[in-house]
Design a protein around this motif. Structure first.
Motif, PDB file in Angstrom:
ATOM      1  N   VAL A   1       0.834  -1.197   0.000  1.00 28.34           N
ATOM      2  CA  VAL A   1       0.000   0.000   0.000  1.00 28.34           C
ATOM      3  C   VAL A   1       0.875   1.256   0.000  1.00 28.34           C
ATOM      4  CG1 VAL A   1      -1.692   1.343   1.304  1.00 28.34           C
ATOM      5  CG2 VAL A   1      -1.937  -1.124   1.144  1.00 28.34           C
ATOM      6  N   ASN A   2       1.880   1.269   0.860  1.00 32.29           N
ATOM      7  CA  ASN A   2       2.740   2.450   0.955  1.00 32.29           C
ATOM      8  C   ASN A   2       3.516   2.703  -0.329  1.00 32.29           C
ATOM      9  OD1 ASN A   2       1.937   3.141   3.556  1.00 32.29           O
ATOM     10  ND2 ASN A   2       3.505   1.868   4.502  1.00 32.29           N
ATOM     11  N   GLU A   3       3.962   1.648  -0.987  1.00 34.87           N
ATOM     12  CA  GLU A   3       4.678   1.813  -2.260  1.00 34.87           C
ATOM     13  C   GLU A   3       3.758   2.393  -3.328  1.00 34.87           C
ATOM     14  OE1 GLU A   3       8.001  -1.747  -1.885  1.00 34.87           O
ATOM     15  OE2 GLU A   3       5.979  -2.253  -2.591  1.00 34.87           O
ATOM     16  N   VAL A   4       2.524   1.897  -3.383  1.00 38.30           N
ATOM     17  CA  VAL A   4       1.561   2.421  -4.358  1.00 38.30           C
ATOM     18  C   VAL A   4       1.234   3.875  -4.021  1.00 38.30           C
ATOM     19  CG1 VAL A   4      -0.755   2.178  -5.335  1.00 38.30           C
ATOM     20  CG2 VAL A   4       0.589   0.135  -4.813  1.00 38.30           C
ATOM     21  N   ALA A   5       1.002   4.164  -2.748  1.00 36.89           N
ATOM     22  CA  ALA A   5       0.669   5.527  -2.327  1.00 36.89           C
ATOM     23  C   ALA A   5       1.775   6.497  -2.719  1.00 36.89           C
ATOM     24  CB  ALA A   5       0.440   5.570  -0.817  1.00 36.89           C
TER      25      ALA A   5
ATOM     26  N   THR B   1      -5.270   5.248  -0.684  1.00 37.80           N
ATOM     27  CA  THR B   1      -4.723   4.182  -1.524  1.00 37.80           C
ATOM     28  C   THR B   1      -5.234   2.829  -1.064  1.00 37.80           C
ATOM     29  OG1 THR B   1      -2.744   5.505  -1.934  1.00 37.80           O
ATOM     30  CG2 THR B   1      -2.587   3.135  -2.378  1.00 37.80           C
ATOM     31  N   SER B   2      -5.260   2.609   0.238  1.00 37.55           N
ATOM     32  CA  SER B   2      -5.736   1.347   0.788  1.00 37.55           C
ATOM     33  C   SER B   2      -7.179   1.084   0.370  1.00 37.55           C
ATOM     34  CB  SER B   2      -5.612   1.367   2.307  1.00 37.55           C
ATOM     35  OG  SER B   2      -6.034   0.148   2.848  1.00 37.55           O
TER      36      SER B   2
ATOM     37  N   LYS C   1       3.375  -8.154   8.668  1.00 35.83           N
ATOM     38  CA  LYS C   1       2.497  -6.983   8.688  1.00 35.83           C
ATOM     39  C   LYS C   1       2.303  -6.373   7.304  1.00 35.83           C
ATOM     40  CE  LYS C   1       3.281  -5.584  13.424  1.00 35.83           C
ATOM     41  NZ  LYS C   1       3.518  -4.468  14.326  1.00 35.83           N
ATOM     42  N   LEU C   2       3.112  -6.803   6.342  1.00 34.83           N
ATOM     43  CA  LEU C   2       3.017  -6.239   4.991  1.00 34.83           C
ATOM     44  C   LEU C   2       1.996  -6.996   4.153  1.00 34.83           C
ATOM     45  CD1 LEU C   2       6.712  -5.565   3.900  1.00 34.83           C
ATOM     46  CD2 LEU C   2       4.981  -3.903   4.583  1.00 34.83           C
ATOM     47  N   VAL C   3       1.202  -6.242   3.415  1.00 36.09           N
ATOM     48  CA  VAL C   3       0.279  -6.825   2.440  1.00 36.09           C
ATOM     49  C   VAL C   3       0.760  -6.373   1.074  1.00 36.09           C
ATOM     50  CG1 VAL C   3      -2.097  -6.945   1.617  1.00 36.09           C
ATOM     51  CG2 VAL C   3      -1.636  -6.780   4.075  1.00 36.09           C
ATOM     52  N   ARG C   4       1.024  -7.333   0.213  1.00 36.25           N
ATOM     53  CA  ARG C   4       1.488  -7.037  -1.139  1.00 36.25           C
ATOM     54  C   ARG C   4       0.355  -7.318  -2.128  1.00 36.25           C
ATOM     55  NH1 ARG C   4       6.649  -5.905  -1.311  1.00 36.25           N
ATOM     56  NH2 ARG C   4       8.008  -6.598   0.358  1.00 36.25           N
ATOM     57  N   TYR C   5       0.243  -6.451  -3.102  1.00 37.61           N
ATOM     58  CA  TYR C   5      -0.789  -6.569  -4.136  1.00 37.61           C
ATOM     59  C   TYR C   5      -0.130  -6.820  -5.481  1.00 37.61           C
ATOM     60  CZ  TYR C   5      -4.013  -4.521  -0.753  1.00 37.61           C
ATOM     61  OH  TYR C   5      -4.785  -4.281   0.349  1.00 37.61           O
TER      62      TYR C   5
END
Length: 108
Positions: A38-42, A52-53, A72-76
């Motif tokens: 999420v943070n990378e996309v944001a 973004t989330s 704790k990381l969620v990857r898309y």
């Protein structure tokens, strides 16, 4: 006369996910099968993390993305199978509500 068929929930979610220009732009960040948090996309999109989330959640519900959790990381990443299934569903829906005809003016 019978009422036209309604798209199923999966197709409605797919169409909702694609209805937003922002979500269309977010999909471009996943070109080539890249996985992003999420943070990378944001960061790439210049959006807030919570915004973004929410967009990624809608894209996931729409079958365009899948997510995996690593601690704790969620990857898309893109969901090629889900996209293919939703496109087939869209095609079936459109054929049932507006079948191709012999008309030359391309109207239903």
């Amino acid at each position: 006369m019978t009422a036209p068929a309604q798209p199923d929930q999966d197709l409605q979610d797919f169409l909702k996910a694609l209805a937003s220009e922002t979500r269309q732009q977010l999909m471009l960040h996943f070109t080539g099968g890249i996985e992003l948090t999420v943070n990378e996309v944001a960061e790439r999109a210049g959006l807030g993390q919570s915004t973004t989330s929410e967009h990624l959640s809608i894209l996931r519900r729409g079958g365009l993305l899948v997510s995996t959790r690593e601690g704790k990381l969620v990857r898309y990443r893109t969901n090629a199978e889900g996209i293919t299934e939703r496109l087939a569903g869209l095609q079936s829906y459109l054929v049932s509500c507006c079948p191709p005809s012999e008309r030359s003016d391309n109207t239903c």
